[in-house]
Scaffold this motif. Structure first.
Motif, PDB file in Angstrom:
ATOM      1  N   ILE A  88      -4.815  -3.918   2.873  1.00  0.00           N
ATOM      2  CA  ILE A  88      -4.189  -4.864   1.940  1.00  0.00           C
ATOM      3  C   ILE A  88      -3.415  -4.119   0.868  1.00  0.00           C
ATOM      4  CG2 ILE A  88      -4.698  -6.609   0.176  1.00  0.00           C
ATOM      5  CD1 ILE A  88      -7.022  -7.519   1.919  1.00  0.00           C
ATOM      6  N   LEU A  89      -4.000  -3.022   0.330  1.00  0.00           N
ATOM      7  CA  LEU A  89      -3.347  -2.283  -0.756  1.00  0.00           C
ATOM      8  C   LEU A  89      -2.186  -1.428  -0.254  1.00  0.00           C
ATOM      9  CD1 LEU A  89      -6.485  -1.148  -2.823  1.00  0.00           C
ATOM     10  CD2 LEU A  89      -4.949  -3.066  -3.269  1.00  0.00           C
ATOM     11  N   GLU A  90      -2.119  -1.175   1.048  1.00  0.00           N
ATOM     12  CA  GLU A  90      -1.021  -0.390   1.596  1.00  0.00           C
ATOM     13  C   GLU A  90       0.265  -1.203   1.724  1.00  0.00           C
ATOM     14  OE1 GLU A  90      -2.624   0.961   5.251  1.00  0.00           O
ATOM     15  OE2 GLU A  90      -3.551   2.779   4.389  1.00  0.00           O
ATOM     16  N   LYS A  91       0.156  -2.524   1.613  1.00  0.00           N
ATOM     17  CA  LYS A  91       1.327  -3.397   1.758  1.00  0.00           C
ATOM     18  C   LYS A  91       2.275  -3.217   0.588  1.00  0.00           C
ATOM     19  CE  LYS A  91      -1.114  -7.035   4.301  1.00  0.00           C
ATOM     20  NZ  LYS A  91      -1.504  -8.468   4.293  1.00  0.00           N
ATOM     21  N   SER A  92       3.544  -3.455   0.860  1.00  0.00           N
ATOM     22  CA  SER A  92       4.556  -3.430  -0.204  1.00  0.00           C
ATOM     23  C   SER A  92       4.423  -4.703  -1.022  1.00  0.00           C
ATOM     24  CB  SER A  92       5.965  -3.328   0.405  1.00  0.00           C
ATOM     25  OG  SER A  92       6.241  -4.469   1.200  1.00  0.00           O
ATOM     26  N   LYS A  93       5.128  -4.708  -2.166  1.00  0.00           N
ATOM     27  CA  LYS A  93       5.068  -5.866  -3.056  1.00  0.00           C
ATOM     28  C   LYS A  93       5.548  -7.115  -2.329  1.00  0.00           C
ATOM     29  CE  LYS A  93       4.801  -8.091  -7.007  1.00  0.00           C
ATOM     30  NZ  LYS A  93       3.521  -8.468  -7.587  1.00  0.00           N
ATOM     31  N   GLU A  94       6.623  -6.984  -1.540  1.00  0.00           N
ATOM     32  CA  GLU A  94       7.183  -8.144  -0.846  1.00  0.00           C
ATOM     33  C   GLU A  94       6.195  -8.649   0.209  1.00  0.00           C
ATOM     34  OE1 GLU A  94       8.622  -5.272  -1.285  1.00  0.00           O
ATOM     35  OE2 GLU A  94      10.194  -5.736  -2.742  1.00  0.00           O
ATOM     36  N   ASP A  95       5.612  -7.752   0.992  1.00  0.00           N
ATOM     37  CA  ASP A  95       4.689  -8.181   2.031  1.00  0.00           C
ATOM     38  C   ASP A  95       3.420  -8.758   1.423  1.00  0.00           C
ATOM     39  OD1 ASP A  95       6.469  -7.308   3.914  1.00  0.00           O
ATOM     40  OD2 ASP A  95       5.472  -5.347   4.183  1.00  0.00           O
ATOM     41  N   ALA A  96       2.978  -8.178   0.302  1.00  0.00           N
ATOM     42  CA  ALA A  96       1.763  -8.669  -0.342  1.00  0.00           C
ATOM     43  C   ALA A  96       1.948 -10.075  -0.865  1.00  0.00           C
ATOM     44  CB  ALA A  96       1.348  -7.725  -1.470  1.00  0.00           C
ATOM     45  N   LYS A  98       3.780 -12.338   0.396  1.00  0.00           N
ATOM     46  CA  LYS A  98       3.788 -13.277   1.503  1.00  0.00           C
ATOM     47  C   LYS A  98       2.381 -13.643   1.962  1.00  0.00           C
ATOM     48  CE  LYS A  98       8.198 -11.513   3.294  1.00  0.00           C
ATOM     49  NZ  LYS A  98       8.882 -10.855   4.434  1.00  0.00           N
ATOM     50  N   THR A  99       1.497 -12.668   1.918  1.00  0.00           N
ATOM     51  CA  THR A  99       0.135 -12.929   2.427  1.00  0.00           C
ATOM     52  C   THR A  99      -0.876 -12.993   1.284  1.00  0.00           C
ATOM     53  OG1 THR A  99      -0.216 -10.557   2.725  1.00  0.00           O
ATOM     54  CG2 THR A  99       0.622 -11.809   4.624  1.00  0.00           C
ATOM     55  N   ARG A 100      -0.456 -13.393   0.104  1.00  0.00           N
ATOM     56  CA  ARG A 100      -1.316 -13.372  -1.101  1.00  0.00           C
ATOM     57  C   ARG A 100      -2.597 -14.166  -0.904  1.00  0.00           C
ATOM     58  NH1 ARG A 100      -2.800 -10.894  -5.797  1.00  0.00           N
ATOM     59  NH2 ARG A 100      -3.914 -12.438  -7.049  1.00  0.00           N
ATOM     60  N   GLY A 101      -2.460 -15.385  -0.415  1.00  0.00           N
ATOM     61  CA  GLY A 101      -3.647 -16.235  -0.286  1.00  0.00           C
ATOM     62  C   GLY A 101      -4.647 -15.663   0.702  1.00  0.00           C
ATOM     63  N   GLU A 102      -4.154 -15.230   1.829  1.00  0.00           N
ATOM     64  CA  GLU A 102      -5.052 -14.681   2.844  1.00  0.00           C
ATOM     65  C   GLU A 102      -5.708 -13.386   2.369  1.00  0.00           C
ATOM     66  OE1 GLU A 102      -4.874 -13.060   7.461  1.00  0.00           O
ATOM     67  OE2 GLU A 102      -3.108 -14.010   6.555  1.00  0.00           O
ATOM     68  N   ASP A 103      -4.879 -12.541   1.683  1.00  0.00           N
ATOM     69  CA  ASP A 103      -5.428 -11.266   1.190  1.00  0.00           C
ATOM     70  C   ASP A 103      -6.497 -11.495   0.121  1.00  0.00           C
ATOM     71  OD1 ASP A 103      -3.778  -9.940   2.889  1.00  0.00           O
ATOM     72  OD2 ASP A 103      -2.259  -9.431   1.371  1.00  0.00           O
ATOM     73  N   GLN A 104      -6.276 -12.516  -0.733  1.00  0.00           N
ATOM     74  CA  GLN A 104      -7.281 -12.802  -1.775  1.00  0.00           C
ATOM     75  C   GLN A 104      -8.619 -13.190  -1.134  1.00  0.00           C
ATOM     76  OE1 GLN A 104      -7.329 -12.705  -5.360  1.00  0.00           O
ATOM     77  NE2 GLN A 104      -9.488 -12.968  -4.785  1.00  0.00           N
ATOM     78  N   ARG A 105      -8.585 -14.007  -0.085  1.00  0.00           N
ATOM     79  CA  ARG A 105      -9.816 -14.418   0.576  1.00  0.00           C
ATOM     80  C   ARG A 105     -10.497 -13.200   1.233  1.00  0.00           C
ATOM     81  NH1 ARG A 105      -6.427 -18.775   1.764  1.00  0.00           N
ATOM     82  NH2 ARG A 105      -5.840 -17.876   3.779  1.00  0.00           N
ATOM     83  N   THR A 106      -9.677 -12.311   1.826  1.00  0.00           N
ATOM     84  CA  THR A 106     -10.259 -11.119   2.449  1.00  0.00           C
ATOM     85  C   THR A 106     -10.931 -10.230   1.405  1.00  0.00           C
ATOM     86  OG1 THR A 106      -8.553 -11.151   4.158  1.00  0.00           O
ATOM     87  CG2 THR A 106      -9.771  -9.075   3.844  1.00  0.00           C
TER      88      THR A 106
END
Length: 606
Positions: A88-96, A98-106
């Protein structure tokens, strides 16, 4: 005048009654000293007991704190290496975005998995270098999206010191987080790093209320305090008085407790109120755990011991006085009796008898004195009897010299006449007899063994003329014993007795041996014959006769030869003491052995 007063006072002080008064006064002081000693010992024991108890409680509490903090450190370290979190932390700002909600749950699932069972954690946030911030949304506080952690003080410290983790001491929650959470917290930050580079930080806040659960008020006394400080910043992390939390710790004993991992001390007396301070160290967190208690509270129980000691001392005074009077009377009366008896003995009355009045040491002393008087009386009697014996022996010797003098002169005349008639054998016999009598009339009582043996040889020369081949004599004298001291005319009577009982009553050849030896500083002279010997009954009677007193009457019938042996035995004992003397051994038809034991000393040493 002054000297007379001093002498009178000194004499009175030397009296036993005066000494007893001094002793009794000392006995009155001793209980007071003992009470003071007991009091001091009690204080020391109670201080040690208080210290040991407090250190045990602190140690247990410190173990609980260390265990909790170690658990936080361990679980946080495990979460920081979770590869799902890395992705999750390796993602760029733009990719993060896009997947903010899913990453927060993870992230929430990851944080709950590692830290969800720690209710004392107030908030958990994951900060990425990509600008994203994820929090544990299960009731925990969260940072705003625009929080820039690279500008924070904790980040600057971690970069400066190059550490992977940082424990921030107690502070108000809003000092670090954007939310206005004004409760006191401890912040722990852990770097999230993959194999190549840093990816972000895991930051969590722990409520200081966690320490309250480790402090059981029943374990600590009233007015005591529990303090936890950060060893590096000196700030108060926890205090039983909340108003001191997050303040700077400024007590005078701070430097002393920081220099030791654990210990126990009492603050200086110049302080308004002395305190007992116990401390230990949490190595995991780098904290000091401190326990303080006012001295007056800790030592309250000692007051009752003090009152008891004073009460016992007051009771001891009249008891000691009564015992003093009684003991003084019991001690002095027997002493006065013993003193009066000693004065009578000093005046020459040794027949005095002491009446023993006690069974203590004074009574034992009286008994010993009475035994000493009895021993003195017995010794005086023995000395008197020995003096009578010595005078009688001198008288006997003087009387015995009359005939030898006459005979000595007579044999000298006979020797001259025999030589004139050319009767040389008779002349030799006369010369031998002359030497025998000349030896016997010598005034000197002590002679050498060599001189005594020469006398025996002269005697045996006469006997050989009489008995011829029926008599054999063997001399086995150790050369080193020839110059040793012996009493004159000791061996010849024994040899004469051997001839009488060894050759006169039988036809066979009688062999007589005369030998000497030294054993353990004792000179032994042995005269042994091959005569008829004696039965056990005859030997017993002879031994009794030998040991009879020298002055006992001769009314009883004695064995012939017993008188000579008895006289020799008595002369030895009177001269050298009872451990020496004459001893006889004999067997029927086998012969007789006579042993003379004397001290082994040389004539030149006399």
């Amino acid at each position: 005048m002054g000297k007379e007063i001093f002498r009178s006072l000194k004499k009175k002080l030397c009296q036993i009654r005066s000494k007893l008064v001094i002793y009794y006064f000392t006995f009155l002081v001793i209980p007071m000293a003992m009470m003071i000693l007991i009091f001091n010992v009690a204080i020391h024991v109670m201080k040690n007991s208080e210290a040991q108890y407090t250190m045990n409680i602190l140690s247990q509490m410190n173990n609980n704190i260390s265990e909790t903090m170690n658990r936080i450190f361990t679980q946080t370290a495990r979460a920081a290496v979770d590869k799902s979190l890395w992705s999750i932390l390796e993602k760029s700002k733009e990719d993060a975005d896009k997947t903010r909600g899913e990453d927060q749950r993870t992230v929430t699932d990851i944080l709950l998995r590692y830290l969800g069972d720690m209710p004392f954690i107030q908030s958990v946030n994951v900060l990425g270098y990509n600008g994203e911030i994820y929090s544990l949304e299960d009731g925990g506080a969260s940072l705003p999206r625009d929080y820039v952690f690279t500008n924070s003080e904790w980040y600057q410290k971690m970069q400066a010191f190059g550490t992977e983790s940082l424990l921030v001491p107690t502070h108000k929650s809003y000092d670090m987080l954007a939310e206005n959470q004004e409760n006191n917290v401890i912040t722990y930050v852990r770097e999230i790093r993959n194999d190549d580079s840093s990816m972000g930080y895991l930051m969590l806040e722990v409520e200081t209320g966690i320490f309250t659960s480790y402090i059981d008020s029943s374990y600590f006394k009233k007015d005591s305090s529990i303090i936890i400080i950060d060893s590096s910043t000196k700030k108060v992390i926890y205090h039983t008085k909340p108003e001191y939390i997050n303040s700077q710790f400024r007590e005078g004993y701070l430097s002393q407790i920081l220099s030791n991992s654990q210990g126990y001390l009492v603050t200086d007396t110049h302080k308004e109120e002395q305190e007992i301070v116990a401390h230990t160290t949490s190595e995991e967190a780098g904290w000091k755990v401190i326990y303080t208690l006012p001295v007056k509270v800790a030592y309250k129980s000692i007051r009752s011991l003090t009152f008891m000691a004073v009460y016992i001392f007051i009771l001891c005074i009249p008891v000691a006085i009564g015992l003093a009077i009684m003991v003084s009377k019991n001690l002095t009366n027997p002493i006065f009796v013993l003193r009066d008896c000693m004065k009578e003995v000093e005046d020459g009355n040794i027949q005095v008898e002491i009446q023993v009045q006690s069974q203590d040491e004074i009574g034992e002393l009286s008994i010993s004195f009475q035994k000493m008087l009895e021993h003195i009386r017995r010794l005086i009697g023995e000395v008197y009897q020995k003096e009578i014996h010595r005078k009688q022996a001198e008288l006997n010797a003087l009387q015995a010299q009359i005939n030898p003098h006459f005979l000595y002169n007579t044999f000298q005349i006979m020797d001259i006449m025999a030589e004139e008639k050319e009767a040389y054998e008779l002349s030799d016999a006369c010369q031998a007899l002359s030497r025998i009598f000349r030896y016997s009339i010598r005034k000197k009582e002590e002679v050498s063994l060599k001189e005594e043996i020469e006398h025996v040889k002269n005697y045996m020369y006469i006997q050989n003329i009489r008995f011829g081949d029926r008599l054999e004599v063997i001399y086995e004298i150790v050369p080193d014993t020839l110059d040793m001291e012996i009493i004159k005319l000791m061996i010849q009577p024994i040899v004469e007795n051997a001839i009488i009982h060894g050759i006169e009553n039988q036809d066979k050849v009688c062999r007589i041996s005369i030998s000497s030896l030294v054993t353990n500083d004792v000179l032994s002279i042995i005269v042994e014959d091959t005569g008829s010997g004696m039965s056990s009954e005859e030997l017993s009677r002879l031994r009794t006769e030998i040991n009879r007193d020298v002055l006992e009457s001769g009314e009883t019938k004695r064995r012939e030869g017993g008188i000579a042996m008895r006289n020799v035995n008595q002369r030895i004992k009177l001269r050298y003491g009872g451990v020496y003397g004459l001893y006889v051994h004999s067997q029927k038809q086998k012969g007789t052995k006579v042993i003379l034991n004397l001290p082994a000393k040389r004539v030149k040493d006399i």
